[in-house]
Design a protein around this motif. Structure first.
Motif, PDB file in Angstrom:
ATOM      1  N   SER A  66      83.823  -9.423  66.473  1.00 32.69           N
ATOM      2  CA  SER A  66      83.793 -10.813  66.923  1.00 32.69           C
ATOM      3  C   SER A  66      82.951 -11.678  66.000  1.00 32.69           C
ATOM      4  N   ARG A  76      89.981 -12.187  70.095  1.00 32.73           N
ATOM      5  CA  ARG A  76      89.240 -12.780  71.207  1.00 32.73           C
ATOM      6  C   ARG A  76      88.985 -11.750  72.302  1.00 32.73           C
ATOM      7  N   ARG A 130      85.642  -9.255  72.195  1.00 33.07           N
ATOM      8  CA  ARG A 130      84.269  -9.730  72.363  1.00 33.07           C
ATOM      9  C   ARG A 130      83.640  -9.147  73.617  1.00 33.07           C
ATOM     10  N   SER A 159      81.831  -9.514  77.038  1.00 38.17           N
ATOM     11  CA  SER A 159      81.991 -10.580  78.031  1.00 38.17           C
ATOM     12  C   SER A 159      80.717 -11.412  78.183  1.00 38.17           C
ATOM     13  N   SER A 191      80.648 -14.006  75.142  1.00 40.38           N
ATOM     14  CA  SER A 191      81.811 -14.836  74.852  1.00 40.38           C
ATOM     15  C   SER A 191      81.475 -16.311  74.925  1.00 40.38           C
ATOM     16  N   ASP A 249      81.792 -18.947  71.681  1.00 41.29           N
ATOM     17  CA  ASP A 249      82.552 -20.196  71.688  1.00 41.29           C
ATOM     18  C   ASP A 249      81.691 -21.349  71.209  1.00 41.29           C
TER      19      ASP A 249
END
Length: 155
Positions: free
Chosen positions: A127, A133, A136, A138, A141, A145
């Motif tokens: 990642s 996507r 990654r 959790s 994440s 972003d």
């Protein structure tokens, strides 16, 4: 015996005050005063006054021992060492989780792009380079972003 007598006298004085308040037609206040006045005799009859006295005497004796006896200080040092050892064991126990059985027995991971290295780093290797996507973690994440948006803006 003396404690019960003292509590009964205190309750009697409170009840007399409650009757005087009721005579002035302040019944709500008189009821509250009577309720508070019955507490001392109730606590004495239930034995809670004696219990509180014994507890306060025991706490006072313990506090005096804490100040004057080095063995009590040594006990606190031993308790601190115990807590530190437990904390260290919890710290090192958490490091072994999440690894594959072969990764635990093997030495350090090889190249950063190998699957074993990705296992040890928590799967963040793919990642960080802008991989898939779904790969990654959790928990990361949301931060990934935000990191992507900041990179696009040049920050």
């Amino acid at each position: 015996m003396l404690t019960t007598t003292l509590c009964a006298a205190l309750s009697a004085a409170g009840l007399a005050l409650a009757f005087l308040t009721a005579y002035r037609r302040r019944f709500l206040r008189a009821t509250r005063i009577a309720a508070a006045a019955l507490l001392p005799v109730g606590l004495a009859l239930a034995g809670l006054v004696t219990l509180a006295r014994r507890i306060s005497t025991a706490v006072g004796d313990w506090a005096a021992d804490l100040v004057f006896k080095p063995t009590v200080w040594t006990g606190f040092v031993v308790l601190g060492c115990s807590a530190a050892l437990y904390g260290v064991s919890r710290l090192f126990a958490g490091r072994g989780r999440g690894r594959a059985p072969e990764a635990r027995t093997a030495g350090p991971a090889g190249v950063a792009g190998t699957p074993k290295a990705q296992e040890l780093s928590g799967g963040r290797g793919a990642s960080a380079g802008g991989g898939k996507r779904g790969s990654r973690d959790s928990g990361l994440s949301d931060f990934a972003d935000v990191e992507e948006i900041l990179k696009r803006r040049g920050i």
